[in-house]
Structure formats: structure tokens, C-alpha cells
Design an enzyme around this catalytic site. Structure first.
Site, PDB file in Angstrom:
ATOM      1  N   CYS A  97     -22.420  36.524  59.330  1.00 58.81           N
ATOM      2  CA  CYS A  97     -20.736  36.140  59.369  1.00 58.81           C
ATOM      3  C   CYS A  97     -20.217  35.553  58.274  1.00 58.81           C
ATOM      4  O   CYS A  97     -20.674  35.651  57.236  1.00 58.81           O
ATOM      5  CB  CYS A  97     -20.650  35.289  60.875  1.00 58.81           C
ATOM      6  SG  CYS A  97     -21.565  33.536  60.728  1.00 58.81           S
ATOM      7  N   ARG A 112     -21.144  32.112  64.395  1.00 59.71           N
ATOM      8  CA  ARG A 112     -21.565  33.323  65.182  1.00 59.71           C
ATOM      9  C   ARG A 112     -22.845  33.737  64.709  1.00 59.71           C
ATOM     10  O   ARG A 112     -24.031  34.012  65.721  1.00 59.71           O
ATOM     11  CB  ARG A 112     -20.500  34.480  64.564  1.00 59.71           C
ATOM     12  CG  ARG A 112     -19.022  34.376  65.267  1.00 59.71           C
ATOM     13  CD  ARG A 112     -18.129  35.110  64.698  1.00 59.71           C
ATOM     14  NE  ARG A 112     -17.746  34.691  63.192  1.00 59.71           N
ATOM     15  CZ  ARG A 112     -17.096  35.577  62.435  1.00 59.71           C
ATOM     16  NH1 ARG A 112     -16.406  36.391  62.963  1.00 59.71           N
ATOM     17  NH2 ARG A 112     -16.905  35.101  61.139  1.00 59.71           N
ATOM     18  N   ASP A 121     -13.860  35.144  65.398  1.00 61.05           N
ATOM     19  CA  ASP A 121     -14.126  34.045  64.581  1.00 61.05           C
ATOM     20  C   ASP A 121     -13.628  32.970  65.539  1.00 61.05           C
ATOM     21  O   ASP A 121     -12.419  32.877  65.679  1.00 61.05           O
ATOM     22  CB  ASP A 121     -13.409  34.038  63.236  1.00 61.05           C
ATOM     23  CG  ASP A 121     -13.854  32.968  62.564  1.00 61.05           C
ATOM     24  OD1 ASP A 121     -14.292  31.941  62.749  1.00 61.05           O
ATOM     25  OD2 ASP A 121     -13.451  32.913  61.439  1.00 61.05           O
TER      26      ASP A 121
HETATM   27  P1  4NP Z   1     -18.547  31.742  61.173  1.00 64.56           P
HETATM   28  O1  4NP Z   1     -17.367  30.707  61.453  1.00 64.56           O
HETATM   29  O2  4NP Z   1     -18.382  32.520  60.443  1.00 64.56           O
HETATM   30  O3  4NP Z   1     -18.734  32.201  62.599  1.00 64.56           O
HETATM   31  O4  4NP Z   1     -19.895  30.781  60.696  1.00 64.56           O
HETATM   32  C1  4NP Z   1     -16.598  30.112  60.326  1.00 64.56           C
HETATM   33  C2  4NP Z   1     -17.177  29.109  59.810  1.00 64.56           C
HETATM   34  C3  4NP Z   1     -16.265  28.440  58.873  1.00 64.56           C
HETATM   35  C4  4NP Z   1     -15.080  28.981  58.552  1.00 64.56           C
HETATM   36  C5  4NP Z   1     -14.706  29.996  59.017  1.00 64.56           C
HETATM   37  C6  4NP Z   1     -15.444  30.698  59.964  1.00 64.56           C
HETATM   38  N1  4NP Z   1     -14.612  28.403  57.379  1.00 64.56           N
HETATM   39  O5  4NP Z   1     -13.298  28.938  57.305  1.00 64.56           O
HETATM   40  O6  4NP Z   1     -14.984  27.303  56.972  1.00 64.56           O
END
Ligand code: 4NP
Length: 160
Positions: free
Chosen positions: A9, A15, A127
Site C-alpha cells: 500500500c 491496508r 485508503d
Molecule cells: P496505508 O495508509 O497506505 O494503507 O498504510 C496510509 C498511511 C499513511 C498515509 C496515507 C495512507 N499518509 O499519508 O501518511
């Protein structure tokens, strides 16, 4: 040599660690641990070394009684060679991964996680980072659907 799956991800704190832990949970339930190993990574590096997001961990605990383990790492070009199957959570992740493979040598290993869903119509695992509790709960439902579909496909393909 076990079959190696990498879930990817953006941040590797919501995720993809959930997908990794849910898949391990299903493999254990079915006595298939050892035949398949799972890892996860993020296309971005902001959260490297961090544990799973506490809101994501709370959703996994509440819905599945599952404790999310792991610490974030960034996706590396060598992952394209090292893993048998690389599952992107959304279209952006998919494109970012393929950008690291300009010759297309590993294109066949990279797939969208939701292509294994049997009960949800989504193309992407949304997300949840900037949203509320419902978004985290939905990610767990969607990933369980996709992981069950993935495991059945791997059994059909005689991978495990
Ligand atoms: P992930 O979620 O990709 O599912 O781990 C996110 C975690 C952090 C961020 C965005 C999405 N961020 O912008 O820091």
C-alpha cells in the site's frame, strides 16, 4: 521453498499490514503456514519502522480478534525479483510499483488485491487514513473477502 506474497500500500501502516496479518491468520486456520509466506511494504517511506496504525489495529482486533504485527518498510526494486506475487491495494500503488520495473520483466507478478474479491465490487482497497472508524472496518471486510478468494485461487493453482 515457500511461495512468497508481498502486500503493498502507500504507508505500510494500514491496508497492507492488515492484508498480511489476515492472510497469515487464514493460512494458520487451514494448516497451510510454511507453504506460503507473507510480507508487506509501502511505496512511500514516511512511516518506516512504525507499527500498524492504532485505528487499523483496533478494527482488526474488534472484527477478527486479530492482533496486527509488523513494522513498516518501504517497497524496494529488489522485491520485484524476490517475491512470487505482489498485490497492490489500489491503482496508485499498482502504477508506482510498475514504474520501478521499466522493462516490464516482473509485470506478470503484480496484481490488484481486489481482483480476488468475490463479494465486494470495489476495484481498490480505499485508503482509510484520513477517514473515520467505518473506513477502517470496511478495509477489514474487504481484505477478508480478497484473502479468501486469493487463498482459494492459490489452492486451485496447486500453490498450496
Ligand atoms: P496505508 O495508509 O497506505 O494503507 O498504510 C496510509 C498511511 C499513511 C498515509 C496515507 C495512507 N499518509 O499519508 O501518511
Amino acid at each position: 521453498m515457500p511461495y512468497q506474497i508481498l502486500f503493498v500500500c502507500l504507508g505500510n501502516i494500514c491496508r497492507s499490514p492488515s492484508a498480511e496479518n489476515i492472510m497469515n491468520y487464514l493460512l494458520e486456520q487451514r494448516g497451510l503456514q510454511g507453504k506460503i509466506t507473507c510480507d508487506s511494504a509501502g511505496t512511500g517511506g514516511w512511516h518506516v519502522g512504525n507499527p500498524p496504525d492504532r485505528r487499523m489495529a483496533a478494527a482488526a482486533q474488534k472484527k477478527l480478534n486479530l492482533t496486527l504485527k509488523g513494522s513498516a518498510r518501504q517497497f524496494q526494486p529488489s522485491d520485484l525479483e524476490d517475491f512470487d506475487l505482489i498485490l497492490a491495494m489500489d491503482g496508485d500503488n499498482y502504477r508506482d510499483i510498475l514504474q520501478l520495473d521499466p522493462r516490464g520483466s516482473y509485470h506478470h507478478k503484480v496484481k490488484l488485491m481486489c481482483s480476488y474479491c468475490r463479494h465486494h465490487p470495489d476495484d481498490d482497497v480505499p485508503d482509510p487514513y484520513y477517514g473515520g472508524t467505518d473506513g477502517f472496518n470496511y478495509v477489514i471486510d474487504l481484505l477478508m473477502d480478497a484473502c479468501e478468494g486469493l487463498l482459494d485461487q492459490l489452492r486451485q493453482d496447486s500453490v498450496c
